[in-house]
Design a protein around this motif. Structure first.
Motif, PDB file in Angstrom:
ATOM      1  N   ASP A 329       0.813  -1.206   0.000  1.00  0.00           N
ATOM      2  CA  ASP A 329       0.000   0.000   0.000  1.00  0.00           C
ATOM      3  C   ASP A 329       0.852   1.263   0.000  1.00  0.00           C
ATOM      4  N   ARG A 330       1.942   1.260   0.750  1.00  0.00           N
ATOM      5  CA  ARG A 330       2.763   2.463   0.874  1.00  0.00           C
ATOM      6  C   ARG A 330       3.767   2.631  -0.262  1.00  0.00           C
ATOM      7  N   TYR A 331       4.246   1.521  -0.807  1.00  0.00           N
ATOM      8  CA  TYR A 331       5.372   1.618  -1.722  1.00  0.00           C
ATOM      9  C   TYR A 331       5.103   1.094  -3.124  1.00  0.00           C
ATOM     10  N   VAL A 332       4.009   0.363  -3.337  1.00  0.00           N
ATOM     11  CA  VAL A 332       3.811  -0.252  -4.641  1.00  0.00           C
ATOM     12  C   VAL A 332       2.472   0.181  -5.241  1.00  0.00           C
ATOM     13  N   PHE A 333       1.374  -0.378  -4.754  1.00  0.00           N
ATOM     14  CA  PHE A 333       0.049  -0.085  -5.285  1.00  0.00           C
ATOM     15  C   PHE A 333      -0.805   0.596  -4.218  1.00  0.00           C
ATOM     16  N   PRO A 334      -0.755   1.906  -4.085  1.00  0.00           N
ATOM     17  CA  PRO A 334      -1.612   2.567  -3.099  1.00  0.00           C
ATOM     18  C   PRO A 334      -3.090   2.249  -3.359  1.00  0.00           C
ATOM     19  N   ASP A 335      -3.794   1.927  -2.307  1.00  0.00           N
ATOM     20  CA  ASP A 335      -5.245   1.706  -2.336  1.00  0.00           C
ATOM     21  C   ASP A 335      -5.652   0.432  -3.092  1.00  0.00           C
ATOM     22  N   GLY A 336      -4.700  -0.412  -3.471  1.00  0.00           N
ATOM     23  CA  GLY A 336      -5.062  -1.651  -4.154  1.00  0.00           C
ATOM     24  C   GLY A 336      -5.707  -2.638  -3.189  1.00  0.00           C
ATOM     25  N   GLU A 337      -6.610  -3.458  -3.711  1.00  0.00           N
ATOM     26  CA  GLU A 337      -7.290  -4.463  -2.898  1.00  0.00           C
ATOM     27  C   GLU A 337      -7.430  -5.753  -3.705  1.00  0.00           C
ATOM     28  N   LEU A 338      -7.261  -6.873  -3.037  1.00  0.00           N
ATOM     29  CA  LEU A 338      -7.448  -8.175  -3.660  1.00  0.00           C
ATOM     30  C   LEU A 338      -8.669  -8.857  -3.056  1.00  0.00           C
ATOM     31  N   ALA A 339      -9.431  -9.528  -3.895  1.00  0.00           N
ATOM     32  CA  ALA A 339     -10.621 -10.256  -3.450  1.00  0.00           C
ATOM     33  C   ALA A 339     -10.508 -11.711  -3.866  1.00  0.00           C
ATOM     34  N   PRO A 340     -11.151 -12.624  -3.153  1.00  0.00           N
ATOM     35  CA  PRO A 340     -11.198 -14.020  -3.608  1.00  0.00           C
ATOM     36  C   PRO A 340     -11.929 -14.118  -4.941  1.00  0.00           C
ATOM     37  N   VAL A 341     -11.560 -15.088  -5.753  1.00  0.00           N
ATOM     38  CA  VAL A 341     -12.173 -15.216  -7.074  1.00  0.00           C
ATOM     39  C   VAL A 341     -13.676 -15.465  -6.957  1.00  0.00           C
ATOM     40  N   GLY A 342     -14.102 -16.166  -5.909  1.00  0.00           N
ATOM     41  CA  GLY A 342     -15.533 -16.403  -5.740  1.00  0.00           C
ATOM     42  C   GLY A 342     -16.318 -15.118  -5.555  1.00  0.00           C
ATOM     43  N   ARG A 343     -15.741 -14.190  -4.823  1.00  0.00           N
ATOM     44  CA  ARG A 343     -16.417 -12.906  -4.624  1.00  0.00           C
ATOM     45  C   ARG A 343     -16.493 -12.134  -5.934  1.00  0.00           C
ATOM     46  N   THR A 344     -15.423 -12.189  -6.729  1.00  0.00           N
ATOM     47  CA  THR A 344     -15.423 -11.506  -8.024  1.00  0.00           C
ATOM     48  C   THR A 344     -16.502 -12.076  -8.930  1.00  0.00           C
ATOM     49  N   VAL A 345     -16.584 -13.393  -9.005  1.00  0.00           N
ATOM     50  CA  VAL A 345     -17.611 -14.032  -9.834  1.00  0.00           C
ATOM     51  C   VAL A 345     -19.005 -13.626  -9.359  1.00  0.00           C
ATOM     52  N   GLY A 346     -19.192 -13.608  -8.038  1.00  0.00           N
ATOM     53  CA  GLY A 346     -20.500 -13.222  -7.503  1.00  0.00           C
ATOM     54  C   GLY A 346     -20.885 -11.801  -7.856  1.00  0.00           C
ATOM     55  N   GLN A 347     -19.917 -10.887  -7.787  1.00  0.00           N
ATOM     56  CA  GLN A 347     -20.196  -9.486  -8.125  1.00  0.00           C
ATOM     57  C   GLN A 347     -20.551  -9.344  -9.601  1.00  0.00           C
ATOM     58  N   LEU A 348     -19.853 -10.045 -10.457  1.00  0.00           N
ATOM     59  CA  LEU A 348     -20.158  -9.977 -11.888  1.00  0.00           C
ATOM     60  C   LEU A 348     -21.553 -10.538 -12.169  1.00  0.00           C
ATOM     61  N   GLU A 349     -21.895 -11.632 -11.507  1.00  0.00           N
ATOM     62  CA  GLU A 349     -23.221 -12.212 -11.709  1.00  0.00           C
ATOM     63  C   GLU A 349     -24.317 -11.289 -11.202  1.00  0.00           C
ATOM     64  N   ARG A 350     -24.079 -10.647 -10.071  1.00  0.00           N
ATOM     65  CA  ARG A 350     -25.096  -9.726  -9.541  1.00  0.00           C
ATOM     66  C   ARG A 350     -25.306  -8.527 -10.468  1.00  0.00           C
ATOM     67  N   ALA A 351     -24.260  -8.162 -11.226  1.00  0.00           N
ATOM     68  CA  ALA A 351     -24.401  -7.054 -12.182  1.00  0.00           C
ATOM     69  C   ALA A 351     -25.192  -7.465 -13.417  1.00  0.00           C
ATOM     70  N   GLY A 352     -25.442  -8.771 -13.586  1.00  0.00           N
ATOM     71  CA  GLY A 352     -26.207  -9.257 -14.728  1.00  0.00           C
ATOM     72  C   GLY A 352     -25.443 -10.155 -15.669  1.00  0.00           C
ATOM     73  N   PHE A 353     -24.137 -10.280 -15.471  1.00  0.00           N
ATOM     74  CA  PHE A 353     -23.336 -11.125 -16.349  1.00  0.00           C
ATOM     75  C   PHE A 353     -23.628 -12.610 -16.121  1.00  0.00           C
ATOM     76  N   GLU A 354     -23.472 -13.384 -17.190  1.00  0.00           N
ATOM     77  CA  GLU A 354     -23.429 -14.833 -17.083  1.00  0.00           C
ATOM     78  C   GLU A 354     -21.959 -15.242 -17.155  1.00  0.00           C
ATOM     79  N   VAL A 355     -21.428 -15.758 -16.073  1.00  0.00           N
ATOM     80  CA  VAL A 355     -20.027 -16.187 -16.049  1.00  0.00           C
ATOM     81  C   VAL A 355     -19.925 -17.550 -16.715  1.00  0.00           C
ATOM     82  N   ARG A 356     -19.107 -17.636 -17.767  1.00  0.00           N
ATOM     83  CA  ARG A 356     -19.037 -18.863 -18.559  1.00  0.00           C
ATOM     84  C   ARG A 356     -17.729 -19.636 -18.391  1.00  0.00           C
ATOM     85  N   ASP A 357     -16.676 -18.969 -17.937  1.00  0.00           N
ATOM     86  CA  ASP A 357     -15.413 -19.686 -17.816  1.00  0.00           C
ATOM     87  C   ASP A 357     -14.512 -18.960 -16.821  1.00  0.00           C
ATOM     88  N   VAL A 358     -13.813 -19.745 -16.004  1.00  0.00           N
ATOM     89  CA  VAL A 358     -12.794 -19.220 -15.097  1.00  0.00           C
ATOM     90  C   VAL A 358     -11.540 -20.057 -15.291  1.00  0.00           C
TER      91      VAL A 358
END
Length: 438
Positions: A329-358
């Motif tokens: 956060d201090r020296y490389v990527f300020p304000d960067g955040e990592l999420a589990p892949v399951g959470r990412t897939v869930g967010q995309l699906e809630r936006a209306g996407f159909e997730v077809r491949d990971v």
């Protein structure tokens, strides 16, 4: 001070209850620890004061960036050995618990004598000034507003395009490559990654592509040159945009490829046939991810595809809040955040996407990072001149440590293919989706 290395080794082993896996060399030229292992070099007593005043990862990072702390020998081996002692003692620990145990000697009555000994070895002094040229300049204001995100991106990317040329090589792609074999060149692997993305998106001549976080323009150039699309790339980095526009003009593609300094939240000229987001979503933040997914969904035409390429962390057992890595956060990527892949897939699906491949590419990123480290080390003197000694040291540490994190399954990276499936339900994907491998 006589035999500082021996005293520090004894102190660390007393508190940790285990032998140190690396050798120590102190500022008084004393050495202690197992022979034949990498040597952790404490060049100045100031390194210990940095740890005492700022316990944990940030104190270590500042000592490293300032050159107070170094490694003589294989950096990967040293980090790997230390990650099993100072960093991760205990099955459920992912942070600096071993180091915290050492520093808690200052507060724990049972180990107070060890804490006093550490203070004696470190010597008196006020908190050392952090290396000023590397401190993030993004503090203040609400997290992940367009203005603050632009400042965070500028901190990491606007450090000189020549510096990045030396690290990334001719491809100028700053994301995980796709390795057909470990013997491939970095340029071959990056080209394979760009082509894989294009095939997953099923790009065809005449289509419109949006590349979110386009970097130095490699994806839009490849898609326009090899697949005949018209492409728009957006970035928050002025230096990246200038570099990409020059490449586009030199390639004779200015009539079909445009690069803008623009936030994804300020892009309104959809619909696009396809969207690529490669290594950008780590900057979005958990509080804004639903907005990010919704914005991209709205920019796609029905039937359009999104390829979201994103680093993922392992899920927290209690699903608690994201714990910021202070060094990153201090020296490389300020304000960067990592999420589990399951959470990412869930967010995309809630936006209306159909997730077809990971597709998980964890090992591919480890190979990529090791090539970047090799490039940096080959061009070390020039990298120091182009940036600063501190910046070069930051990059070497974070890339080497990240390579080990991917190799040890502490973090991963995934390509998620999602479709804005129309009401008819016709996704447009083949029955055997992995046919894009060619």
């Amino acid at each position: 001070m006589a035999d500082a290395a021996g005293r520090l080794t004894a102190l660390a082993e007393q508190v940790l209850g285990a032998p140190l896996p690396v050798r120590l060399r102190a500022w008084d030229r004393s050495e202690s620890g197992p022979p034949g292992t990498p040597v952790l070099v404490i060049r100045r007593r100031r390194a210990l004061r940095r740890l005492l005043w700022k316990p944990g990862e940030l104190g270590l990072a500042r000592a490293w960036v300032a050159g107070d702390l170094d490694v003589d020998g294989d950096l990967y081996e040293a980090l790997d050995l230390l990650s099993g002692s100072l960093w991760e003692r205990g099955e459920d620990t992912t942070r600096t618990s071993g180091l915290t145990a050492l520093l808690s000697a200052l507060r724990d009555p049972g180990t107070r004598a060890a804490g006093i000994e550490l203070i004696k070895i470190a010597g008196p002094g006020l908190p050392p000034t952090p290396p000023p040229e590397e401190a993030a300049r993004t503090r203040g204001g609400r997290l992940h507003t367009p203005r603050r995100d632009k400042a965070a991106i500028s901190h990491h990317y606007d450090v000189g395009n020549t510096f990045y040329e030396r690290v990334l090589g001719p491809s100028m792609v700053y994301s995980c490559a796709y390795w057909e074999s470990p013997g491939s060149t970095l340029e071959e692997a990056q080209r394979a990654k760009l082509d894989l993305v294009c095939r997953k998106l099923a790009l065809e001549p005449g289509q419109r592509l949006l590349d979110v976080g386009c970097g130095w323009g490699s994806m839009v150039l490849h898609a326009a040159r090899e697949y005949g699309v018209s492409a728009v790339g957006i970035t928050l980095s002025e230096e990246q945009a200038a570099y990409a526009r020059k490449r586009i003009a030199e390639a004779g593609l200015a009539d079909r490829v445009e690069v803008r300094v623009q936030d994804y939240r300020e892009t309104f000229d959809g619909p696009f046939d396809a969207i690529s987001s490669i290594g950008m979503a780590e900057h979005v933040g958990s509080a804004r991810y639903a907005e990010y997914a919704a914005e991209l969904y709205g920019l796609l035409k029905p039937g359009g595809r999104l390829l979201n390429h994103q680093i993922a962390r392992r899920p927290l057992t209690d699903e608690g809040a994201y714990e910021v890595d202070e060094f990153i956060d201090r020296y490389v990527f300020p304000d960067g955040e990592l999420a589990p892949v399951g959470r990412t897939v869930g967010q995309l699906e809630r936006a209306g996407f159909e997730v077809r491949d990971v597709e998980a590419l964890r090992e591919h990123y480890a190979l990529t990072l090791r090539r970047w480290v090799a490039n940096l080390e080959t061009h070390w003197d020039e990298a120091v001149r182009l940036g600063s000694p501190g910046r070069a040291r930051v990059w070497r540490l974070y890339m080497a440590a990240s390579a080990l994190s991917f190799e040890r399954n502490r973090i991963g990276v995934n390509q998620v293919l999602a479709v804005r499936t129309p009401e008819s339900g016709a996704s447009g994907l083949p029955l055997r989706t992995r046919e894009w491998r060619g």
